[in-house]
Design an enzyme around this catalytic site. Structure first.
Site, PDB file in Angstrom:
ATOM      1  N   HIS A 212       0.880  -1.178   0.000  1.00  0.00           N
ATOM      2  CA  HIS A 212       0.000   0.000   0.000  1.00  0.00           C
ATOM      3  C   HIS A 212       0.913   1.223   0.000  1.00  0.00           C
ATOM      4  O   HIS A 212       1.462   1.604   1.031  1.00  0.00           O
ATOM      5  CB  HIS A 212      -0.896  -0.033   1.247  1.00  0.00           C
ATOM      6  CG  HIS A 212      -1.815   1.141   1.359  1.00  0.00           C
ATOM      7  ND1 HIS A 212      -3.180   1.063   1.167  1.00  0.00           N
ATOM      8  CD2 HIS A 212      -1.565   2.437   1.632  1.00  0.00           C
ATOM      9  CE1 HIS A 212      -3.725   2.243   1.309  1.00  0.00           C
ATOM     10  NE2 HIS A 212      -2.768   3.104   1.606  1.00  0.00           N
ATOM     11  N   ASN A 215       0.639   8.355   0.369  1.00  0.00           N
ATOM     12  CA  ASN A 215       1.335   9.325   1.203  1.00  0.00           C
ATOM     13  C   ASN A 215       1.801   8.628   2.486  1.00  0.00           C
ATOM     14  O   ASN A 215       2.925   8.780   2.940  1.00  0.00           O
ATOM     15  CB  ASN A 215       0.370  10.473   1.483  1.00  0.00           C
ATOM     16  CG  ASN A 215       1.076  11.677   1.996  1.00  0.00           C
ATOM     17  OD1 ASN A 215       2.252  11.876   1.713  1.00  0.00           O
ATOM     18  ND2 ASN A 215       0.378  12.464   2.771  1.00  0.00           N
ATOM     19  N   ARG A 245       6.694  11.059   6.508  1.00  0.00           N
ATOM     20  CA  ARG A 245       7.131  10.289   7.689  1.00  0.00           C
ATOM     21  C   ARG A 245       8.442   9.566   7.421  1.00  0.00           C
ATOM     22  O   ARG A 245       8.656   9.056   6.322  1.00  0.00           O
ATOM     23  CB  ARG A 245       6.054   9.255   8.053  1.00  0.00           C
ATOM     24  CG  ARG A 245       4.906   9.853   8.824  1.00  0.00           C
ATOM     25  CD  ARG A 245       3.782   8.860   8.987  1.00  0.00           C
ATOM     26  NE  ARG A 245       2.708   9.145   8.061  1.00  0.00           N
ATOM     27  CZ  ARG A 245       1.679   8.346   7.823  1.00  0.00           C
ATOM     28  NH1 ARG A 245       1.595   7.197   8.439  1.00  0.00           N
ATOM     29  NH2 ARG A 245       0.748   8.691   6.966  1.00  0.00           N
ATOM     30  N   PHE A 288       4.395  12.534  -4.688  1.00  0.00           N
ATOM     31  CA  PHE A 288       5.249  11.773  -5.609  1.00  0.00           C
ATOM     32  C   PHE A 288       5.148  12.272  -7.045  1.00  0.00           C
ATOM     33  O   PHE A 288       6.089  12.136  -7.813  1.00  0.00           O
ATOM     34  CB  PHE A 288       4.903  10.272  -5.535  1.00  0.00           C
ATOM     35  CG  PHE A 288       5.455   9.612  -4.303  1.00  0.00           C
ATOM     36  CD1 PHE A 288       4.865   9.813  -3.055  1.00  0.00           C
ATOM     37  CD2 PHE A 288       6.584   8.816  -4.366  1.00  0.00           C
ATOM     38  CE1 PHE A 288       5.377   9.230  -1.913  1.00  0.00           C
ATOM     39  CE2 PHE A 288       7.107   8.210  -3.224  1.00  0.00           C
ATOM     40  CZ  PHE A 288       6.507   8.426  -2.001  1.00  0.00           C
ATOM     41  N   ARG A 289       3.997  12.864  -7.395  1.00  0.00           N
ATOM     42  CA  ARG A 289       3.879  13.404  -8.755  1.00  0.00           C
ATOM     43  C   ARG A 289       4.896  14.517  -8.963  1.00  0.00           C
ATOM     44  O   ARG A 289       5.576  14.583  -9.983  1.00  0.00           O
ATOM     45  CB  ARG A 289       2.462  13.942  -8.997  1.00  0.00           C
ATOM     46  CG  ARG A 289       1.455  12.847  -9.221  1.00  0.00           C
ATOM     47  CD  ARG A 289       0.056  13.358  -9.156  1.00  0.00           C
ATOM     48  NE  ARG A 289      -0.307  13.729  -7.783  1.00  0.00           N
ATOM     49  CZ  ARG A 289      -1.551  13.827  -7.342  1.00  0.00           C
ATOM     50  NH1 ARG A 289      -2.559  13.622  -8.150  1.00  0.00           N
ATOM     51  NH2 ARG A 289      -1.794  14.143  -6.088  1.00  0.00           N
ATOM     52  N   GLY A 335      -2.321   5.515  -3.788  1.00  0.00           N
ATOM     53  CA  GLY A 335      -1.954   6.593  -4.715  1.00  0.00           C
ATOM     54  C   GLY A 335      -0.746   6.327  -5.603  1.00  0.00           C
ATOM     55  O   GLY A 335      -0.844   6.392  -6.828  1.00  0.00           O
ATOM     56  N   GLU A 338      -0.880   2.510  -7.320  1.00  0.00           N
ATOM     57  CA  GLU A 338      -1.845   2.365  -8.417  1.00  0.00           C
ATOM     58  C   GLU A 338      -1.486   3.198  -9.637  1.00  0.00           C
ATOM     59  O   GLU A 338      -1.818   2.836 -10.754  1.00  0.00           O
ATOM     60  CB  GLU A 338      -3.228   2.866  -7.962  1.00  0.00           C
ATOM     61  CG  GLU A 338      -3.938   1.957  -7.024  1.00  0.00           C
ATOM     62  CD  GLU A 338      -5.119   2.648  -6.363  1.00  0.00           C
ATOM     63  OE1 GLU A 338      -5.724   3.555  -6.966  1.00  0.00           O
ATOM     64  OE2 GLU A 338      -5.420   2.281  -5.221  1.00  0.00           O
ATOM     65  N   GLU A 388     -11.013   0.784   0.208  1.00  0.00           N
ATOM     66  CA  GLU A 388     -11.286   0.668   1.637  1.00  0.00           C
ATOM     67  C   GLU A 388     -12.740   1.019   1.929  1.00  0.00           C
ATOM     68  O   GLU A 388     -13.345   0.503   2.856  1.00  0.00           O
ATOM     69  CB  GLU A 388     -10.360   1.608   2.411  1.00  0.00           C
ATOM     70  CG  GLU A 388      -8.921   1.133   2.422  1.00  0.00           C
ATOM     71  CD  GLU A 388      -7.914   2.265   2.537  1.00  0.00           C
ATOM     72  OE1 GLU A 388      -7.916   3.137   1.644  1.00  0.00           O
ATOM     73  OE2 GLU A 388      -7.151   2.284   3.506  1.00  0.00           O
TER      74      GLU A 388
HETATM   75  P1  ADP Z   1      -3.085   9.135   1.608  1.00  0.00           P
HETATM   76  O1  ADP Z   1      -4.478   8.520   1.618  1.00  0.00           O
HETATM   77  O2  ADP Z   1      -2.134   8.522   2.582  1.00  0.00           O
HETATM   78  O3  ADP Z   1      -3.070  10.628   1.618  1.00  0.00           O
HETATM   79  P2  ADP Z   1      -3.028   8.235  -1.177  1.00  0.00           P
HETATM   80  O4  ADP Z   1      -3.146   6.760  -1.237  1.00  0.00           O
HETATM   81  O5  ADP Z   1      -4.211   9.032  -1.601  1.00  0.00           O
HETATM   82  O6  ADP Z   1      -2.441   8.716   0.215  1.00  0.00           O
HETATM   83  O7  ADP Z   1      -1.784   8.623  -2.102  1.00  0.00           O
HETATM   84  C1  ADP Z   1      -1.378   9.923  -2.223  1.00  0.00           C
HETATM   85  C2  ADP Z   1      -0.062   9.914  -2.982  1.00  0.00           C
HETATM   86  O8  ADP Z   1      -0.267   9.296  -4.267  1.00  0.00           O
HETATM   87  C3  ADP Z   1       0.473  11.302  -3.220  1.00  0.00           C
HETATM   88  O9  ADP Z   1       1.816  11.397  -2.773  1.00  0.00           O
HETATM   89  C4  ADP Z   1       0.456  11.417  -4.733  1.00  0.00           C
HETATM   90  O10 ADP Z   1       1.563  12.072  -5.213  1.00  0.00           O
HETATM   91  C5  ADP Z   1       0.524   9.985  -5.187  1.00  0.00           C
HETATM   92  N1  ADP Z   1       0.025   9.893  -6.557  1.00  0.00           N
HETATM   93  C6  ADP Z   1      -1.217  10.091  -7.028  1.00  0.00           C
HETATM   94  N2  ADP Z   1      -1.239   9.983  -8.388  1.00  0.00           N
HETATM   95  C7  ADP Z   1       0.035   9.722  -8.777  1.00  0.00           C
HETATM   96  C8  ADP Z   1       0.701   9.499 -10.032  1.00  0.00           C
HETATM   97  N3  ADP Z   1       0.027   9.537 -11.179  1.00  0.00           N
HETATM   98  N4  ADP Z   1       2.037   9.252 -10.016  1.00  0.00           N
HETATM   99  C9  ADP Z   1       2.722   9.215  -8.875  1.00  0.00           C
HETATM  100  N5  ADP Z   1       2.169   9.420  -7.662  1.00  0.00           N
HETATM  101  C10 ADP Z   1       0.861   9.657  -7.608  1.00  0.00           C
END
Ligand code: ADP
Length: 400
Positions: A212, A215, A245, A288-289, A335, A338, A388
């Site tokens: 998983h 963030n 973190r 990460f984007r 995020g 996927e 979830e």
């Molecule tokens: P949380 O629920 O812990 O906030 P998510 O599962 O929603 O986290 O994931 C958020 C992360 O996913 C962010 O750091 C975002 O940059 C990353 N993310 C979303 N889309 C992309 C993408 N196309 N490429 C890389 N990272 C991505």
């Protein structure tokens, strides 16, 4: 009967409106980058599985309270909403991160539960406070609705003692409940179950490593349907390097830094939870984007942060491969897992020596259930979008 499911993350709120009996999703959405530049709400109206309308609202969203107000307004909107009045919502299911040893199953929220959740907040300082905010805000908007808390820790409750105990004096566990709890449980459980369906095998016969990567990021070893180990621990700070973190550090670093920089307990907590991870390493962003774009533009610190992240993921994959006596499948979700072909490639490139081969066409698919390993690959690698909310809706159904 309609229910609302709220998943308050550290920087995002995901929501879904379900018809309870059929488990149909009427609408879903996400508020992203809460408290950051470029925050926005993406709302999707669904008919069956088809997207009927997608709306994006770009707006400064400073906190979770404001985010929920925007969600409620959107759900009531005549053009793209799904509620005629707030009274349509009869129950709200909440993802709650840390229930300590007190909650190992979903519960109906009352004052006593709220008090207990507050007491657990010091163990999950990034999560339980937004979860509680989500509960109190929805109580204000939907005072008649049943509120149900579903815990991230539940799926990991069957972990064996050798996996959940730390090498501390045993009395610390007995007196304070200091042990590994594990988090993202509903997500690990959901993707493991879906992986079994996609592979056409019984979950009880499979060894799966679920990654998983969002963030917040964690990995679980799921053997015969049981989560036998996981990377997050007493709090969601342990394990992988994450968005903000630190993940694992030598514990001796903490008193050392407190002394060197004169930090208080609160300040050191902030440093580890909010200023570390890929944000701290890159000095650029926790998103990460942003880092992937910066790396492509030649930013070496962004590249270094992504390298450290991937390397740590691989170390856990190696460990879980060993403790389960092999694996059948590796699953990417959340995020980053996927949506980032780059990160999936970076991680899987370490696994070539055990015969993992990725089909690059399939790997370019994002956010869709896909087997991305090719037919020659020694192990299956899958993308399974996290859901979830569906798991939470099912818990709500059970309790109602
Ligand atoms: P949380 O629920 O812990 O906030 P998510 O599962 O929603 O986290 O994931 C958020 C992360 O996913 C962010 O750091 C975002 O940059 C990353 N993310 C979303 N889309 C992309 C993408 N196309 N490429 C890389 N990272 C991505």
């Amino acid at each position: 009967m309609k229910i609302l499911v709220i998943n308050c993350g550290s920087s995002s709120i995901k929501y879904k409106v379900f018809t309870l009996a059929s488990e149909d999703v009427l609408a879903k959405g996400i508020v992203e980058r809460i408290g950051m530049m470029g925050s926005q709400l993406t709302h999707v109206l669904l008919t069956g599985r088809n997207v009927e309308k997608k709306t994006i609202i770009e707006k400064d969203i400073n906190d979770h309270q404001a985010a929920l107000g925007l969600i409620v307004g959107t759900l009531l909107d005549q053009e793209y909403g799904v509620l005629t009045s707030l009274g349509d919502i009869k129950a709200v299911g909440h993802r709650v991160v840390h229930g300590g040893e007190k909650f190992s199953e979903a519960v109906m929220v009352d004052d006593h539960v709220i008090k207990s959740l507050r007491a657990c907040s010091d163990m999950a300082p990034l999560h339980n406070p937004p979860n509680l905010l989500g509960i109190s805000a929805t109580q204000e908007y939907f005072p008649w609705a049943r509120q149900i808390a579903v815990f991230d820790t539940a799926f990991h409750q069957k972990m064996p003692q050798k996996a959940y105990l730390y090498g501390l004096p045993y009395r610390i566990y007995q007196e304070y409940g200091v042990r590994r709890y594990g988090f993202h449980g509903t997500s690990h459980q959901y993707v493991a179950e879906r992986a079994a369906v996609l592979l056409g095998q019984a979950l009880g016969d499979l060894k799966i490593i679920t990654c998983h990567l969002g963030n917040g990021a964690s990995i679980a070893a799921v053997k015969n349907g049981i989560a036998v180990d996981t990377s997050m621990g007493f709090t969601p700070l342990e394990g992988l390097v994450m968005g903000t973190r630190s993940g694992n550090v030598d514990p001796a670093i903490i008193p050392y830094l407190m002394e060197k920089e004169g930090l208080s307990v609160e300040e050191v907590n902030t440093l580890l939870n909010k200023e570390s991870g890929v944000l701290g390493l890159s000095g650029l962003s926790s998103d990460f984007r942003d880092l992937i774009i910066a790396e492509k533009q030649g930013n070496t610190r962004a590249a270094m942060a992504l390298d450290v992240f991937a390397y740590n993921v691989v170390k856990y994959i190696g460990a879980y491969f060993m403790i389960m006596g092999g694996t059948d499948a590796l699953v990417f979700t959340a995020g980053v897992g996927e949506n980032s072909p780059e990160m999936r490639n970076q991680i899987c490139s370490y696994l070539k020596f055990i015969g993992v081969e990725i089909d690059q066409v399939k790997n370019s698919v994002n956010g869709k259930e896909t087997i991305i390993s090719n037919s020659r690959s020694s192990y299956k690698v899958l993308i399974i979008p996290a859901n979830e909310e569906l798991m939470i809706a099912r818990e709500v159904k059970k309790l109602l």
